[in-house]
Design a protein around this motif. Structure first.
Motif, PDB file in Angstrom:
ATOM      1  N   SER A  30       0.828  -1.216   0.000  1.00  0.00           N
ATOM      2  CA  SER A  30       0.000   0.000   0.000  1.00  0.00           C
ATOM      3  C   SER A  30       0.856   1.256   0.000  1.00  0.00           C
ATOM      4  CB  SER A  30      -0.920   0.021   1.234  1.00  0.00           C
ATOM      5  OG  SER A  30      -0.168   0.271   2.423  1.00  0.00           O
ATOM      6  N   GLY A  31       2.051   1.140   0.604  1.00  0.00           N
ATOM      7  CA  GLY A  31       2.931   2.295   0.687  1.00  0.00           C
ATOM      8  C   GLY A  31       2.483   3.325   1.698  1.00  0.00           C
ATOM      9  N   GLU A  32       1.455   2.991   2.463  1.00  0.00           N
ATOM     10  CA  GLU A  32       0.940   3.921   3.483  1.00  0.00           C
ATOM     11  C   GLU A  32       1.775   3.781   4.745  1.00  0.00           C
ATOM     12  OE1 GLU A  32      -3.155   3.102   3.994  1.00  0.00           O
ATOM     13  OE2 GLU A  32      -3.712   3.669   1.944  1.00  0.00           O
ATOM     14  N   THR A  33       2.880   4.484   4.768  1.00  0.00           N
ATOM     15  CA  THR A  33       3.795   4.385   5.896  1.00  0.00           C
ATOM     16  C   THR A  33       3.202   5.030   7.133  1.00  0.00           C
ATOM     17  OG1 THR A  33       4.909   6.430   5.240  1.00  0.00           O
ATOM     18  CG2 THR A  33       5.817   4.369   4.397  1.00  0.00           C
ATOM     19  N   ALA A  34       3.680   4.557   8.267  1.00  0.00           N
ATOM     20  CA  ALA A  34       3.181   5.079   9.534  1.00  0.00           C
ATOM     21  C   ALA A  34       3.832   6.410   9.894  1.00  0.00           C
ATOM     22  CB  ALA A  34       3.438   4.063  10.648  1.00  0.00           C
ATOM     23  N   VAL A  35       4.965   6.691   9.246  1.00  0.00           N
ATOM     24  CA  VAL A  35       5.709   7.908   9.571  1.00  0.00           C
ATOM     25  C   VAL A  35       5.949   8.711   8.289  1.00  0.00           C
ATOM     26  CG1 VAL A  35       7.814   8.846  10.583  1.00  0.00           C
ATOM     27  CG2 VAL A  35       6.865   6.696  11.452  1.00  0.00           C
ATOM     28  N   ASP A  36       5.621   9.985   8.313  1.00  0.00           N
ATOM     29  CA  ASP A  36       5.819  10.846   7.151  1.00  0.00           C
ATOM     30  C   ASP A  36       7.299  11.069   6.883  1.00  0.00           C
ATOM     31  OD1 ASP A  36       3.118  11.134   6.753  1.00  0.00           O
ATOM     32  OD2 ASP A  36       2.968  12.947   7.980  1.00  0.00           O
ATOM     33  N   THR A  37       7.600  11.387   5.646  1.00  0.00           N
ATOM     34  CA  THR A  37       8.972  11.702   5.272  1.00  0.00           C
ATOM     35  C   THR A  37       9.061  13.141   4.772  1.00  0.00           C
ATOM     36  OG1 THR A  37       8.632  10.900   3.006  1.00  0.00           O
ATOM     37  CG2 THR A  37       9.486   9.317   4.633  1.00  0.00           C
ATOM     38  N   VAL A  38      10.267  13.686   4.796  1.00  0.00           N
ATOM     39  CA  VAL A  38      10.523  15.013   4.244  1.00  0.00           C
ATOM     40  C   VAL A  38      11.805  14.957   3.430  1.00  0.00           C
ATOM     41  CG1 VAL A  38       9.368  16.345   6.045  1.00  0.00           C
ATOM     42  CG2 VAL A  38      11.761  15.683   6.354  1.00  0.00           C
ATOM     43  N   LYS A  39      11.925  15.877   2.502  1.00  0.00           N
ATOM     44  CA  LYS A  39      13.133  15.963   1.691  1.00  0.00           C
ATOM     45  C   LYS A  39      14.020  17.072   2.241  1.00  0.00           C
ATOM     46  CE  LYS A  39      12.787  15.785  -2.804  1.00  0.00           C
ATOM     47  NZ  LYS A  39      12.517  16.190  -4.212  1.00  0.00           N
ATOM     48  N   ILE A  40      15.245  16.730   2.573  1.00  0.00           N
ATOM     49  CA  ILE A  40      16.205  17.730   3.052  1.00  0.00           C
ATOM     50  C   ILE A  40      17.371  17.805   2.069  1.00  0.00           C
ATOM     51  CG2 ILE A  40      15.605  17.405   5.481  1.00  0.00           C
ATOM     52  CD1 ILE A  40      18.163  15.729   5.779  1.00  0.00           C
ATOM     53  N   THR A  41      17.931  18.974   1.920  1.00  0.00           N
ATOM     54  CA  THR A  41      19.071  19.158   1.024  1.00  0.00           C
ATOM     55  C   THR A  41      20.222  19.780   1.794  1.00  0.00           C
ATOM     56  OG1 THR A  41      17.652  19.428  -0.929  1.00  0.00           O
ATOM     57  CG2 THR A  41      19.911  20.249  -1.079  1.00  0.00           C
ATOM     58  N   ILE A  42      21.303  19.029   1.904  1.00  0.00           N
ATOM     59  CA  ILE A  42      22.509  19.521   2.569  1.00  0.00           C
ATOM     60  C   ILE A  42      23.455  20.019   1.488  1.00  0.00           C
ATOM     61  CG2 ILE A  42      24.392  18.950   4.136  1.00  0.00           C
ATOM     62  CD1 ILE A  42      21.569  18.639   5.348  1.00  0.00           C
ATOM     63  N   PRO A  43      23.674  21.321   1.378  1.00  0.00           N
ATOM     64  CA  PRO A  43      24.525  21.869   0.316  1.00  0.00           C
ATOM     65  C   PRO A  43      25.993  21.468   0.481  1.00  0.00           C
ATOM     66  CG  PRO A  43      23.098  23.551   1.265  1.00  0.00           C
ATOM     67  CD  PRO A  43      23.055  22.377   2.184  1.00  0.00           C
ATOM     68  N   GLU A  44      26.687  21.409  -0.623  1.00  0.00           N
ATOM     69  CA  GLU A  44      28.128  21.175  -0.585  1.00  0.00           C
ATOM     70  C   GLU A  44      28.792  22.351   0.127  1.00  0.00           C
ATOM     71  OE1 GLU A  44      28.796  20.906  -4.739  1.00  0.00           O
ATOM     72  OE2 GLU A  44      28.230  18.800  -4.877  1.00  0.00           O
ATOM     73  N   GLY A  45      29.739  22.045   0.978  1.00  0.00           N
ATOM     74  CA  GLY A  45      30.420  23.104   1.709  1.00  0.00           C
ATOM     75  C   GLY A  45      29.851  23.375   3.086  1.00  0.00           C
ATOM     76  N   PHE A  46      28.787  22.674   3.455  1.00  0.00           N
ATOM     77  CA  PHE A  46      28.244  22.822   4.808  1.00  0.00           C
ATOM     78  C   PHE A  46      29.164  22.109   5.800  1.00  0.00           C
ATOM     79  CE2 PHE A  46      23.468  23.856   5.405  1.00  0.00           C
ATOM     80  CZ  PHE A  46      23.633  25.047   4.741  1.00  0.00           C
ATOM     81  N   SER A  47      29.417  22.764   6.918  1.00  0.00           N
ATOM     82  CA  SER A  47      30.145  22.126   8.015  1.00  0.00           C
ATOM     83  C   SER A  47      29.137  21.411   8.901  1.00  0.00           C
ATOM     84  CB  SER A  47      30.892  23.180   8.832  1.00  0.00           C
ATOM     85  OG  SER A  47      29.960  24.027   9.504  1.00  0.00           O
ATOM     86  N   ILE A  48      29.621  20.675   9.884  1.00  0.00           N
ATOM     87  CA  ILE A  48      28.693  20.006  10.817  1.00  0.00           C
ATOM     88  C   ILE A  48      27.858  21.040  11.561  1.00  0.00           C
ATOM     89  CG2 ILE A  48      28.622  18.723  13.000  1.00  0.00           C
ATOM     90  CD1 ILE A  48      30.751  16.895  11.928  1.00  0.00           C
ATOM     91  N   ARG A  49      28.452  22.169  11.885  1.00  0.00           N
ATOM     92  CA  ARG A  49      27.677  23.241  12.542  1.00  0.00           C
ATOM     93  C   ARG A  49      26.539  23.710  11.639  1.00  0.00           C
ATOM     94  NH1 ARG A  49      33.115  25.556  13.995  1.00  0.00           N
ATOM     95  NH2 ARG A  49      32.885  26.754  12.076  1.00  0.00           N
ATOM     96  N   ASP A  50      26.862  23.888  10.345  1.00  0.00           N
ATOM     97  CA  ASP A  50      25.847  24.332   9.391  1.00  0.00           C
ATOM     98  C   ASP A  50      24.726  23.304   9.257  1.00  0.00           C
ATOM     99  OD1 ASP A  50      27.362  26.620   8.821  1.00  0.00           O
ATOM    100  OD2 ASP A  50      28.485  25.578   7.247  1.00  0.00           O
ATOM    101  N   ILE A  51      25.111  22.034   9.172  1.00  0.00           N
ATOM    102  CA  ILE A  51      24.128  20.958   9.034  1.00  0.00           C
ATOM    103  C   ILE A  51      23.208  20.930  10.252  1.00  0.00           C
ATOM    104  CG2 ILE A  51      23.814  18.463   8.878  1.00  0.00           C
ATOM    105  CD1 ILE A  51      26.544  18.365   7.427  1.00  0.00           C
ATOM    106  N   ALA A  52      23.812  21.040  11.420  1.00  0.00           N
ATOM    107  CA  ALA A  52      23.045  20.992  12.667  1.00  0.00           C
ATOM    108  C   ALA A  52      22.030  22.133  12.735  1.00  0.00           C
ATOM    109  CB  ALA A  52      23.993  21.052  13.862  1.00  0.00           C
TER     110      ALA A  52
END
Length: 400
Positions: A128-150
């Protein structure tokens, strides 16, 4: 009746006895065999009923969260379900799915299943593909540091609402757990021991990309997804037809050195062709033991996410192992997450710029994401004076 007749009758009975015994024995064997076959058939039918049509525990309604990663095969899905205790046999479940021609219909996602569900009910949910938990699309740009990602993840919103429940600091803390991740991603052992217990041991290895993640993802979930992508797109990847590890050996470098230099190139370059040129300039400087003098490394040392092409004397004076104005060679580790282009640029720097008779040693930001390259310090000083003045004027205009 005469004695002779009695004796003959007894004799006939004795002659018939072995035959009767044979018939009886055969009949018994047949009946026993028939019973065994019937019992086996009934047992087999019962097992098929258990494995294919009945739940593992009809009285257990406890929800069990199951993750089916993208691209998982029917065999892989059956293994996941079996390990979660939701089916009695991975092999029988796989056969059931294939016989009912539903293998191609199973969909990835995070589901909540229970042991009181039959195999057919489980298949119905997975198709069915009816998952119990929703998903989202995130985009981590090139050049992001861990601080930026966080910070990006902490502030990520959908429909005006923050998605993730963790904070930036919690993500950073999770990314410090070197030993936990290194067990599953052995390439992390390429990171020098001196940095494994530092502030950002995984810096440079959280691959920048677009990801589909669950809204209830933990920092560890996302970190593992990014490390897995690094493993696939960098560590086990080929660049210009040559495996990364082979090319590293040809250059006489180590993985961490490549990622460190790639992270600097990522921060300094913006236009594709300049990635290879800037990489060559840094190689030329390293070869003659000349400081890299990268503004990006200083800004990382200052804890700033702002990218400025020119720094003040005060900023350049910061005391840090990441300050490549004060320290020769590469900094102690990456300063951001480089993309594949930056890694390739380090593996294959511009050969023309690396001409040993006339190596290019300088570059300065000239606006519009382009740089001016120079061979001598004198040429560079003139270019820097010109473009720094123009840059400062443009900054003042923006403020006004």
């Amino acid at each position: 009746m005469s004695q002779v007749a009695v004796t003959q009758d007894q004799k006939n009975k004795k002659d018939m006895h072995p035959f009767v015994k044979y018939l009886l024995r055969t009949l018994v064997i047949y009946l026993v065999s028939l019973g065994i076959v019937a019992g086996t058939v009934l047992w087999a039918v019962r097992q098929i009923q258990l494995f294919l049509f009945e739940p593992v525990d009809a009285n257990d309604e406890t929800g069990i969260t199951v993750d089916i990663p993208m691209g998982t095969s029917v065999r892989g899905i059956a293994k996941i379900l079996y390990e979660k205790g939701l089916i009695r046999s991975a092999g029988v479940f796989r056969l059931f799915v294939e016989l009912t021609d539903q293998g191609s219909k199973l969909k990835a996602g995070r589901y909540v299943l229970s042991k009181n569900m039959t195999p057919q009910q489980i298949v119905d949910v997975l198709t069915s593909g009816e998952t119990a938990v929703d998903t989202v699309k995130i985009t981590i740009p090139e050049g992001f540091s861990i601080r930026d990602i966080a910070n990006y993840l902490q502030n990520f919103e959908k429909d005006g609402q923050k998605v993730f429940k963790f904070t930036a600091q919690e993500f950073i803390q999770a990314a410090k757990q070197f030993d936990k991740f290194a067990k599953d991603y052995t390439f992390l052992y390429e990171i020098p021991e001196a940095r494994r217990n530092g502030e950002y041991p995984l810096e440079g290895y959280l691959f920048p990309d677009t990801y589909i993640v669950y809204v209830d993802s933990t920092p560890e979930d996302i970190i593992r997804k990014m490390l897995s992508t690094f493993e696939r797109k960098v560590y086990f990847a080929q660049f210009r037809g040559v495996p990364l590890l082979t090319r590293i050996d040809e250059l006489g470098m180590k993985l961490d050195q490549v990622i460190t230099l790639a992270s600097i190139v990522q921060e300094e370059a913006a236009v594709k062709d300049e990635f290879y040129k800037i990489s060559a300039v840094f190689y030329n400087r390293l070869k003659i033991d000349m400081p890299l003098q990268s503004c990006a490394t200083v800004q990382y040392a200052l804890g700033s996410s702002e990218r400025k092409p020119f720094l003040t004397n005060e900023e350049i004076a910061v005391d840090s192992p990441y300050n490549t104005y004060k320290n020769k060679g590469l900094p102690i580790g990456p300063i951001a997450s480089p993309g594949q282009l930056a890694v390739e640029a380090v593996l294959y720097p511009d050969e023309e710029f690396m001409n040993p008779k006339k190596p290019v040693l300088f570059f300065v930001y000239a606006g519009d994401n382009r740089h001016v390259f120079s061979y001598t310090a004198e040429e560079h000083a003139k270019a820097k004076q010109k473009y720094e003045k123009l840059w400062k004027e443009s900054q003042n205009q923006k403020k006004e």
